[in-house]
Design a protein around this motif. Structure first.
Motif, PDB file in Angstrom:
ATOM      1  N   ILE A  19       0.796  -1.277   0.063  1.00 18.16           N
ATOM      2  CA  ILE A  19      -0.063  -0.141   0.018  1.00 18.16           C
ATOM      3  C   ILE A  19       0.823   1.323   0.103  1.00 18.16           C
ATOM      4  O   ILE A  19       0.608   2.104  -0.813  1.00 18.16           O
ATOM      5  CB  ILE A  19      -0.929  -0.045   1.166  1.00 18.16           C
ATOM      6  N   ASP A  20       1.857   1.039   0.829  1.00 14.86           N
ATOM      7  CA  ASP A  20       2.708   2.410   1.000  1.00 14.86           C
ATOM      8  C   ASP A  20       3.665   2.601  -0.393  1.00 14.86           C
ATOM      9  O   ASP A  20       3.679   3.653  -0.680  1.00 14.86           O
ATOM     10  CB  ASP A  20       3.709   2.338   1.845  1.00 14.86           C
ATOM     11  N   GLU A  21       3.969   1.567  -0.941  1.00 16.35           N
ATOM     12  CA  GLU A  21       4.707   1.864  -2.239  1.00 16.35           C
ATOM     13  C   GLU A  21       3.758   2.276  -3.335  1.00 16.35           C
ATOM     14  O   GLU A  21       4.152   3.117  -4.082  1.00 16.35           O
ATOM     15  CB  GLU A  21       5.202   0.318  -2.631  1.00 16.35           C
ATOM     16  N   VAL A  22       2.567   1.676  -3.383  1.00 17.53           N
ATOM     17  CA  VAL A  22       1.487   2.309  -4.424  1.00 17.53           C
ATOM     18  C   VAL A  22       1.259   3.819  -4.235  1.00 17.53           C
ATOM     19  O   VAL A  22       1.355   4.591  -5.122  1.00 17.53           O
ATOM     20  CB  VAL A  22       0.101   1.333  -4.302  1.00 17.53           C
ATOM     21  N   GLU A  23       1.067   4.126  -2.989  1.00 19.80           N
ATOM     22  CA  GLU A  23       0.908   5.577  -2.785  1.00 19.80           C
ATOM     23  C   GLU A  23       2.167   6.387  -3.174  1.00 19.80           C
ATOM     24  O   GLU A  23       1.887   7.403  -3.548  1.00 19.80           O
ATOM     25  CB  GLU A  23       0.692   5.656  -1.181  1.00 19.80           C
ATOM     26  N   LYS A  24       3.476   5.864  -2.827  1.00 22.95           N
ATOM     27  CA  LYS A  24       4.597   6.559  -3.416  1.00 22.95           C
ATOM     28  C   LYS A  24       4.563   6.587  -4.983  1.00 22.95           C
ATOM     29  O   LYS A  24       5.047   7.599  -5.489  1.00 22.95           O
ATOM     30  CB  LYS A  24       5.544   5.648  -2.938  1.00 22.95           C
ATOM     31  N   LEU A  25       4.493   5.419  -5.550  1.00 23.27           N
ATOM     32  CA  LEU A  25       4.536   5.612  -7.006  1.00 23.27           C
ATOM     33  C   LEU A  25       3.142   6.315  -7.835  1.00 23.27           C
ATOM     34  O   LEU A  25       3.340   6.930  -8.731  1.00 23.27           O
ATOM     35  CB  LEU A  25       4.305   4.146  -7.483  1.00 23.27           C
ATOM     36  N   GLU A  26       2.048   6.093  -6.959  1.00 20.28           N
ATOM     37  CA  GLU A  26       0.888   6.531  -7.889  1.00 20.28           C
ATOM     38  C   GLU A  26       0.239   7.757  -7.197  1.00 20.28           C
ATOM     39  O   GLU A  26      -0.819   8.281  -7.743  1.00 20.28           O
ATOM     40  CB  GLU A  26      -0.038   5.592  -8.231  1.00 20.28           C
ATOM     41  N   GLY A  27       0.528   8.036  -5.906  1.00 18.79           N
ATOM     42  CA  GLY A  27      -0.211   9.005  -5.195  1.00 18.79           C
ATOM     43  C   GLY A  27      -0.034  10.579  -5.656  1.00 18.79           C
ATOM     44  O   GLY A  27       0.658  10.749  -6.553  1.00 18.79           O
ATOM     45  N   MET A  28      -0.899  11.289  -5.262  1.00 20.45           N
ATOM     46  CA  MET A  28      -1.119  12.657  -5.429  1.00 20.45           C
ATOM     47  C   MET A  28       0.382  13.414  -5.054  1.00 20.45           C
ATOM     48  O   MET A  28       0.838  13.286  -4.089  1.00 20.45           O
ATOM     49  CB  MET A  28      -2.273  13.403  -4.887  1.00 20.45           C
ATOM     50  N   LYS A  29       0.710  14.254  -6.345  1.00 15.20           N
ATOM     51  CA  LYS A  29       2.193  15.278  -5.984  1.00 15.20           C
ATOM     52  C   LYS A  29       1.579  16.517  -5.956  1.00 15.20           C
ATOM     53  O   LYS A  29       0.814  16.995  -6.841  1.00 15.20           O
ATOM     54  CB  LYS A  29       2.965  14.804  -7.029  1.00 15.20           C
ATOM     55  N   MET A  30       2.277  17.347  -5.355  1.00 15.51           N
ATOM     56  CA  MET A  30       2.104  18.509  -5.246  1.00 15.51           C
ATOM     57  C   MET A  30       3.514  19.276  -5.449  1.00 15.51           C
ATOM     58  O   MET A  30       4.431  18.919  -4.921  1.00 15.51           O
ATOM     59  CB  MET A  30       1.629  19.107  -4.024  1.00 15.51           C
ATOM     60  N   GLU A  31       3.472  20.149  -6.333  1.00 15.61           N
ATOM     61  CA  GLU A  31       4.921  21.018  -6.593  1.00 15.61           C
ATOM     62  C   GLU A  31       4.799  22.587  -6.673  1.00 15.61           C
ATOM     63  O   GLU A  31       3.725  23.082  -6.661  1.00 15.61           O
ATOM     64  CB  GLU A  31       5.339  20.605  -8.023  1.00 15.61           C
ATOM     65  N   ALA A  32       5.622  22.955  -5.697  1.00 20.45           N
ATOM     66  CA  ALA A  32       5.649  24.740  -5.481  1.00 20.45           C
ATOM     67  C   ALA A  32       6.909  24.898  -5.433  1.00 20.45           C
ATOM     68  O   ALA A  32       7.901  24.528  -4.740  1.00 20.45           O
ATOM     69  CB  ALA A  32       5.051  24.811  -4.211  1.00 20.45           C
ATOM     70  N   GLU A  33       7.271  25.809  -6.149  1.00 17.07           N
ATOM     71  CA  GLU A  33       8.571  26.758  -6.011  1.00 17.07           C
ATOM     72  C   GLU A  33       9.761  25.812  -6.328  1.00 17.07           C
ATOM     73  O   GLU A  33      10.787  25.590  -5.778  1.00 17.07           O
ATOM     74  CB  GLU A  33       8.910  27.446  -4.878  1.00 17.07           C
ATOM     75  N   GLY A  34       9.473  24.695  -7.318  1.00 20.98           N
ATOM     76  CA  GLY A  34      10.609  23.683  -7.679  1.00 20.98           C
ATOM     77  C   GLY A  34      10.767  22.616  -6.772  1.00 20.98           C
ATOM     78  O   GLY A  34      11.518  21.847  -6.998  1.00 20.98           O
ATOM     79  N   VAL A  35       9.874  22.570  -5.619  1.00 17.78           N
ATOM     80  CA  VAL A  35       9.992  21.356  -4.782  1.00 17.78           C
ATOM     81  C   VAL A  35       8.786  20.486  -4.918  1.00 17.78           C
ATOM     82  O   VAL A  35       7.618  21.114  -4.935  1.00 17.78           O
ATOM     83  CB  VAL A  35      10.147  21.999  -3.158  1.00 17.78           C
ATOM     84  N   SER A  36       9.010  19.400  -5.256  1.00 17.60           N
ATOM     85  CA  SER A  36       7.893  18.443  -5.283  1.00 17.60           C
ATOM     86  C   SER A  36       7.628  17.647  -4.026  1.00 17.60           C
ATOM     87  O   SER A  36       8.672  17.187  -3.339  1.00 17.60           O
ATOM     88  CB  SER A  36       8.195  17.248  -6.508  1.00 17.60           C
ATOM     89  N   LEU A  37       6.395  17.359  -3.506  1.00 19.31           N
ATOM     90  CA  LEU A  37       6.057  16.756  -2.474  1.00 19.31           C
ATOM     91  C   LEU A  37       5.029  15.565  -2.715  1.00 19.31           C
ATOM     92  O   LEU A  37       4.091  15.991  -3.359  1.00 19.31           O
ATOM     93  CB  LEU A  37       5.607  17.695  -1.517  1.00 19.31           C
ATOM     94  N   ASN A  38       5.380  14.267  -2.509  1.00 19.54           N
ATOM     95  CA  ASN A  38       4.307  13.371  -2.569  1.00 19.54           C
ATOM     96  C   ASN A  38       3.435  13.315  -1.505  1.00 19.54           C
ATOM     97  O   ASN A  38       3.738  13.378  -0.268  1.00 19.54           O
ATOM     98  CB  ASN A  38       5.032  12.067  -2.675  1.00 19.54           C
ATOM     99  N   MET A  39       1.909  13.507  -1.708  1.00 16.52           N
ATOM    100  CA  MET A  39       0.898  13.687  -0.677  1.00 16.52           C
ATOM    101  C   MET A  39       0.674  12.353   0.143  1.00 16.52           C
ATOM    102  O   MET A  39       0.086  12.344   1.194  1.00 16.52           O
ATOM    103  CB  MET A  39      -0.337  14.164  -1.079  1.00 16.52           C
ATOM    104  N   GLY A  40       1.120  11.046  -0.538  1.00 14.81           N
ATOM    105  CA  GLY A  40       1.087  10.007   0.151  1.00 14.81           C
ATOM    106  C   GLY A  40      -0.537   9.395   0.051  1.00 14.81           C
ATOM    107  O   GLY A  40      -0.834   8.692   1.036  1.00 14.81           O
ATOM    108  N   THR A  41      -1.268  10.087  -0.978  1.00  8.38           N
ATOM    109  CA  THR A  41      -2.665   9.721  -0.828  1.00  8.38           C
ATOM    110  C   THR A  41      -3.143   9.519  -2.351  1.00  8.38           C
ATOM    111  O   THR A  41      -2.496  10.136  -3.243  1.00  8.38           O
ATOM    112  CB  THR A  41      -3.539  10.547   0.094  1.00  8.38           C
ATOM    113  N   GLY A  42      -4.207   8.872  -2.645  1.00  8.89           N
ATOM    114  CA  GLY A  42      -4.843   8.740  -3.929  1.00  8.89           C
ATOM    115  C   GLY A  42      -4.281   7.754  -4.845  1.00  8.89           C
ATOM    116  O   GLY A  42      -4.881   7.574  -5.874  1.00  8.89           O
ATOM    117  N   GLY A  43      -3.404   7.024  -4.361  1.00  3.15           N
ATOM    118  CA  GLY A  43      -2.612   6.254  -5.215  1.00  3.15           C
ATOM    119  C   GLY A  43      -3.623   4.791  -5.609  1.00  3.15           C
ATOM    120  O   GLY A  43      -3.465   4.327  -6.499  1.00  3.15           O
TER     121      GLY A  43
END
Length: 118
Positions: A19-43
């Motif tokens: 489950i954790d790996e799916v969230e990492k691979l497919e989860g929602m990502k947010m990007e702001a000011e060149g920094v990408s953050l995996n939200m860990g959800t939605g995958g």
């Protein structure tokens, strides 16, 4: 569940690490000011949609996530070759169906796949 990829047998594990790996691979990502953050959800929801439509990248995610705890993991090239080979066979949809059946036997995964947004 076991899959043979490039002549090697791999066991797919479907638990919290999956489950954790799916969230990492497919989860929602947010990007702001060149920094990408995996939200860990939605995958898992995205994976559920891909499984329902027999989308090959869904199977790739399952293989990658299902082998994430294994010492030996299939390479991306081996996974892609396996998917190409599978797509050219009569076993494509049957393989998806078998995987969905296996996922359904795991209560945590089943809950994550069927999670409802509040």
């Amino acid at each position: 569940m076991k899959l043979t990829i490039n002549g090697k047998e791999y066991t797919l594990h479907f638990g919290m690490d999956f489950i954790d790996e799916v969230e990492k691979l497919e989860g929602m990502k947010m990007e702001a000011e060149g920094v990408s953050l995996n939200m860990g959800t939605g995958g898992m929801a995205l994976l559920n949609n891909k499984l329902a439509s027999y989308h090959p990248s869904g199977l790739r995610t399952i293989i990658k996530a299902g082998t994430s705890t294994e010492r030996q993991k299939p390479s991306n090239d081996d996974i892609n070759a396996y998917l190409e080979e599978l797509a050219n066979s009569d076993d494509y949809e049957q393989t998806f169906d078998e995987i969905v059946e296996e996922l359904g036997k795991k209560p945590l995964v089943l809950r994550a796949l069927n999670a409802k947004a509040e």
